[in-house]
Design a protein around this motif. Structure first.
Motif, PDB file in Angstrom:
ATOM      1  N   ASP A 209      38.276  41.494  30.902  1.00 17.83           N
ATOM      2  CA  ASP A 209      38.547  42.375  32.042  1.00 17.83           C
ATOM      3  C   ASP A 209      40.011  42.235  32.463  1.00 17.83           C
ATOM      4  O   ASP A 209      40.375  41.278  33.143  1.00 17.83           O
ATOM      5  CB  ASP A 209      37.637  42.019  33.223  1.00 17.83           C
ATOM      6  CG  ASP A 209      37.861  42.929  34.420  1.00 17.83           C
ATOM      7  OD1 ASP A 209      38.603  43.927  34.279  1.00 17.83           O
ATOM      8  OD2 ASP A 209      37.315  42.642  35.491  1.00 17.83           O
ATOM      9  N   PRO A 210      40.872  43.176  32.088  1.00 18.68           N
ATOM     10  CA  PRO A 210      42.297  43.080  32.450  1.00 18.68           C
ATOM     11  C   PRO A 210      42.538  43.093  33.954  1.00 18.68           C
ATOM     12  O   PRO A 210      43.554  42.584  34.418  1.00 18.68           O
ATOM     13  CB  PRO A 210      42.928  44.300  31.766  1.00 18.68           C
ATOM     14  CG  PRO A 210      41.794  45.230  31.503  1.00 18.68           C
ATOM     15  CD  PRO A 210      40.598  44.370  31.275  1.00 18.68           C
ATOM     16  N   MET A 211      41.599  43.632  34.714  1.00 14.49           N
ATOM     17  CA  MET A 211      41.768  43.651  36.162  1.00 14.49           C
ATOM     18  C   MET A 211      41.591  42.261  36.777  1.00 14.49           C
ATOM     19  O   MET A 211      41.955  42.037  37.932  1.00 14.49           O
ATOM     20  CB  MET A 211      40.771  44.625  36.804  1.00 14.49           C
ATOM     21  CG  MET A 211      40.950  46.072  36.402  1.00 14.49           C
ATOM     22  SD  MET A 211      42.560  46.780  36.886  1.00 14.49           S
ATOM     23  CE  MET A 211      43.484  46.634  35.365  1.00 14.49           C
ATOM     24  N   SER A 212      41.013  41.333  36.012  1.00 20.79           N
ATOM     25  CA  SER A 212      40.841  39.957  36.490  1.00 20.79           C
ATOM     26  C   SER A 212      42.058  39.089  36.186  1.00 20.79           C
ATOM     27  O   SER A 212      42.070  37.910  36.529  1.00 20.79           O
ATOM     28  CB  SER A 212      39.598  39.332  35.841  1.00 20.79           C
ATOM     29  OG  SER A 212      38.428  39.976  36.302  1.00 20.79           O
ATOM     30  N   LEU A 213      43.054  39.678  35.526  1.00 18.08           N
ATOM     31  CA  LEU A 213      44.297  38.969  35.243  1.00 18.08           C
ATOM     32  C   LEU A 213      45.293  39.260  36.364  1.00 18.08           C
ATOM     33  O   LEU A 213      45.690  40.411  36.571  1.00 18.08           O
ATOM     34  CB  LEU A 213      44.882  39.406  33.902  1.00 18.08           C
ATOM     35  CG  LEU A 213      46.127  38.625  33.477  1.00 18.08           C
ATOM     36  CD1 LEU A 213      45.737  37.290  32.857  1.00 18.08           C
ATOM     37  CD2 LEU A 213      46.972  39.424  32.500  1.00 18.08           C
ATOM     38  N   ILE A 214      45.677  38.215  37.088  1.00 19.91           N
ATOM     39  CA  ILE A 214      46.593  38.347  38.218  1.00 19.91           C
ATOM     40  C   ILE A 214      47.975  37.869  37.788  1.00 19.91           C
ATOM     41  O   ILE A 214      48.143  36.717  37.385  1.00 19.91           O
ATOM     42  CB  ILE A 214      46.111  37.501  39.417  1.00 19.91           C
ATOM     43  CG1 ILE A 214      44.611  37.722  39.685  1.00 19.91           C
ATOM     44  CG2 ILE A 214      46.975  37.772  40.637  1.00 19.91           C
ATOM     45  CD1 ILE A 214      44.213  39.152  39.938  1.00 19.91           C
ATOM     46  N   PHE A 215      48.965  38.734  37.871  1.00 20.44           N
ATOM     47  CA  PHE A 215      50.323  38.317  37.538  1.00 20.44           C
ATOM     48  C   PHE A 215      50.925  37.533  38.702  1.00 20.44           C
ATOM     49  O   PHE A 215      50.750  37.890  39.877  1.00 20.44           O
ATOM     50  CB  PHE A 215      51.196  39.526  37.204  1.00 20.44           C
ATOM     51  CG  PHE A 215      50.908  40.108  35.851  1.00 20.44           C
ATOM     52  CD1 PHE A 215      51.003  39.326  34.713  1.00 20.44           C
ATOM     53  CD2 PHE A 215      50.541  41.440  35.716  1.00 20.44           C
ATOM     54  CE1 PHE A 215      50.728  39.853  33.456  1.00 20.44           C
ATOM     55  CE2 PHE A 215      50.270  41.986  34.467  1.00 20.44           C
ATOM     56  CZ  PHE A 215      50.363  41.183  33.334  1.00 20.44           C
ATOM     57  N   THR A 216      51.623  36.453  38.372  1.00 21.57           N
ATOM     58  CA  THR A 216      52.184  35.543  39.380  1.00 21.57           C
ATOM     59  C   THR A 216      53.647  35.261  39.061  1.00 21.57           C
ATOM     60  O   THR A 216      54.207  35.800  38.110  1.00 21.57           O
ATOM     61  CB  THR A 216      51.399  34.216  39.390  1.00 21.57           C
ATOM     62  OG1 THR A 216      51.547  33.573  38.116  1.00 21.57           O
ATOM     63  CG2 THR A 216      49.914  34.446  39.660  1.00 21.57           C
TER      64      THR A 216
ATOM     65  N   ASN B 249      49.881  47.904  30.143  1.00 19.61           N
ATOM     66  CA  ASN B 249      49.821  47.567  28.721  1.00 19.61           C
ATOM     67  C   ASN B 249      50.034  46.063  28.515  1.00 19.61           C
ATOM     68  O   ASN B 249      49.373  45.435  27.676  1.00 19.61           O
ATOM     69  CB  ASN B 249      50.872  48.354  27.944  1.00 19.61           C
ATOM     70  CG  ASN B 249      50.541  49.836  27.846  1.00 19.61           C
ATOM     71  OD1 ASN B 249      49.388  50.235  28.012  1.00 19.61           O
ATOM     72  ND2 ASN B 249      51.551  50.650  27.586  1.00 19.61           N
ATOM     73  N   ALA B 250      50.960  45.492  29.288  1.00 24.77           N
ATOM     74  CA  ALA B 250      51.192  44.048  29.217  1.00 24.77           C
ATOM     75  C   ALA B 250      49.967  43.288  29.713  1.00 24.77           C
ATOM     76  O   ALA B 250      49.591  42.249  29.146  1.00 24.77           O
ATOM     77  CB  ALA B 250      52.417  43.668  30.048  1.00 24.77           C
ATOM     78  N   ARG B 251      49.347  43.790  30.756  1.00 25.67           N
ATOM     79  CA  ARG B 251      48.127  43.158  31.294  1.00 25.67           C
ATOM     80  C   ARG B 251      47.033  43.153  30.221  1.00 25.67           C
ATOM     81  O   ARG B 251      46.317  42.166  30.049  1.00 25.67           O
ATOM     82  CB  ARG B 251      47.654  43.931  32.533  1.00 25.67           C
ATOM     83  CG  ARG B 251      46.661  43.164  33.408  1.00 25.67           C
ATOM     84  CD  ARG B 251      46.159  44.005  34.562  1.00 25.67           C
ATOM     85  NE  ARG B 251      47.197  44.494  35.436  1.00 25.67           N
ATOM     86  CZ  ARG B 251      47.722  43.808  36.447  1.00 25.67           C
ATOM     87  NH1 ARG B 251      47.292  42.588  36.704  1.00 25.67           N
ATOM     88  NH2 ARG B 251      48.665  44.339  37.199  1.00 25.67           N
ATOM     89  N   MET B 252      46.927  44.240  29.490  1.00 21.70           N
ATOM     90  CA  MET B 252      45.949  44.340  28.410  1.00 21.70           C
ATOM     91  C   MET B 252      46.275  43.344  27.294  1.00 21.70           C
ATOM     92  O   MET B 252      45.381  42.660  26.768  1.00 21.70           O
ATOM     93  CB  MET B 252      45.935  45.761  27.854  1.00 21.70           C
ATOM     94  CG  MET B 252      45.346  46.798  28.788  1.00 21.70           C
ATOM     95  SD  MET B 252      43.532  46.744  28.851  1.00 21.70           S
ATOM     96  CE  MET B 252      43.145  47.434  27.239  1.00 21.70           C
TER      97      MET B 252
END
Length: 380
Positions: A62-69, A49-52
């Motif tokens: 595309d939320p899958m293209s967001l990489i958490f670091t 949900n946070a990624r979205m």
């Protein structure tokens, strides 16, 4: 305490950020994506949900293209080391933070890349035409900040990106200072890799950040290890975001980051920017009327909510210490940006930086102006 060090990290955070982090720690603090029980699955859902929320805020599709670091430095390292190959030419500017300059200088000293650092004007502005003039046959990518952390000068990243796109050159944008103030939209803007922290303009906690990878750009994995997926394979997964998110994530922090993005959406970026610009203009106007105060930066619409000064006859650290004694938190010194200080002429002095937030008030600004005026009048 009047907190004017928001360029380092925003404080305070919105109440919803504290609530979401605490809820995650207390109610479902399990490891995401590693187990099948309810607590693990709940953490996994909340992180998604946070990624979205963060993807939506930056205009991504595309939320899958967001990489958490871990932070923006981590994001920039992933982008820079992930793209750089032997013989590449890379362009950056003199207004960059060390999170850009140090990785690039390291690669240059290793003989991997050729590096061109484009100079800036004394007010911190960079001419996109100078970046265009620096392009070579082997230029692979360019890295610039969206907004200087030292003087708040806003780079014309859209024009820079347009120039680079015409030459098929990748553009890495360091949005550490710009996101949460500038209307950055990864889908519409000519940017390939967007790097940003969670703890600044997004109002999230420290130890969070993200990298958005546009299109089908492939980076060499920067960190390799367990992902909770494809566990029988010894090579990193090919799918995103798993390929770049090895190790246990900062679940509660990411959830807090997502809550910050939702808070910004609710308030509206235009309202936030209008408020911060108003405070910035008040602060600049007040400082302009104080004898012995030296102001840096372009001012006006070319400057974000960062105001940097020196007081003649006062060391920058001394001035910041006096402000601290008077209940005002600022940052002095060199701000991890040596070439920026060289550009504005403060390489020996350092400078005192006041950085604003949506949560600052007019009353705090007036008190700050009075405090600086008092310090400027003190015996040297």
């Amino acid at each position: 305490m009047i907190y004017l060090d928001n360029a380092a990290t925003t404080f305070p955070k919105p109440e919803i950020v504290y609530e979401k982090i605490t809820e995650a720690m207390r109610d479902y603090g399990a490891n995401p994506g590693r187990s099948g029980h309810d607590l693990s699955m709940r953490m996994n859902r909340e992180i998604f949900n946070a990624r979205m929320a963060v993807t939506r805020f930056i205009g991504g599709d595309d939320p899958m293209s967001l990489i958490f670091t871990l932070n923006c430095t981590d994001s920039l390292n992933m982008a820079i080391f992930g793209l750089a190959e032997q013989g590449d030419h890379v362009i950056t500017t003199a207004m960059e933070h060390n999170s850009v300059l140090r990785p690039l200088t390291y690669l240059e000293k290793q003989g991997i890349i050729e590096l061109t650092i484009v100079e800036a004007a004394p007010n911190g502005m960079v001419d996109p035409k100078d970046i265009e003039a620096a392009i070579k046959e082997n230029t692979k990518f360019c890295v610039t900040t969206a907004m200087s952390n030292l003087v708040g000068s806003i780079l014309d990243y859209k024009e820079i990106g347009k120039i680079l796109k015409e030459k098929n050159i990748y553009y890495i944008l360091d949005a550490a200072q710009g996101l949460g103030y500038l209307p950055i939209n990864i889908k519409e803007d000519p940017v390939d890799l967007l790097c940003f922290p969670g703890h600044k303009g997004l109002f999230g906690p420290m130890g969070t950040g993200a990298l958005y990878i546009k299109g089908d750009i492939s980076l060499k994995p920067f960190r390799i290890g367990g992902t909770g997926s494809f566990s029988l394979e010894l090579d990193p997964p090919e799918i995103l975001p798993d390929r770049y998110e090895s190790g246990t994530e900062n679940g509660p922090g990411i959830i807090g980051m997502g809550a910050g993005a939702e808070f910004l959406e609710k308030i509206g970026l235009e309202k936030i920017r209008k408020h911060e610009d108003h405070l910035k203009d008040l602060l600049i106007k007040g400082f302009e009327n104080i004898e012995d105060v030296v102001l840096y930066g372009p001012g006006g619409k070319n400057q974000g909510p960062v105001v940097t000064i020196n007081i003649k006859g006062k060391d920058s650290s001394e001035a910041a210490d006096r402000l601290n004694d008077m209940g005002i938190a600022v940052r002095a010194g060199f701000h991890c940006a040596p070439l920026s200080h060289k550009t504005i002429g403060t390489l020996e002095l350092g400078a005192v930086r006041f950085s604003l937030s949506y949560f600052n008030t007019e009353e705090e600004i007036q008190e700050t102006i009075q405090a600086v005026e008092k310090i400027a009048k003190e015996e040297r």
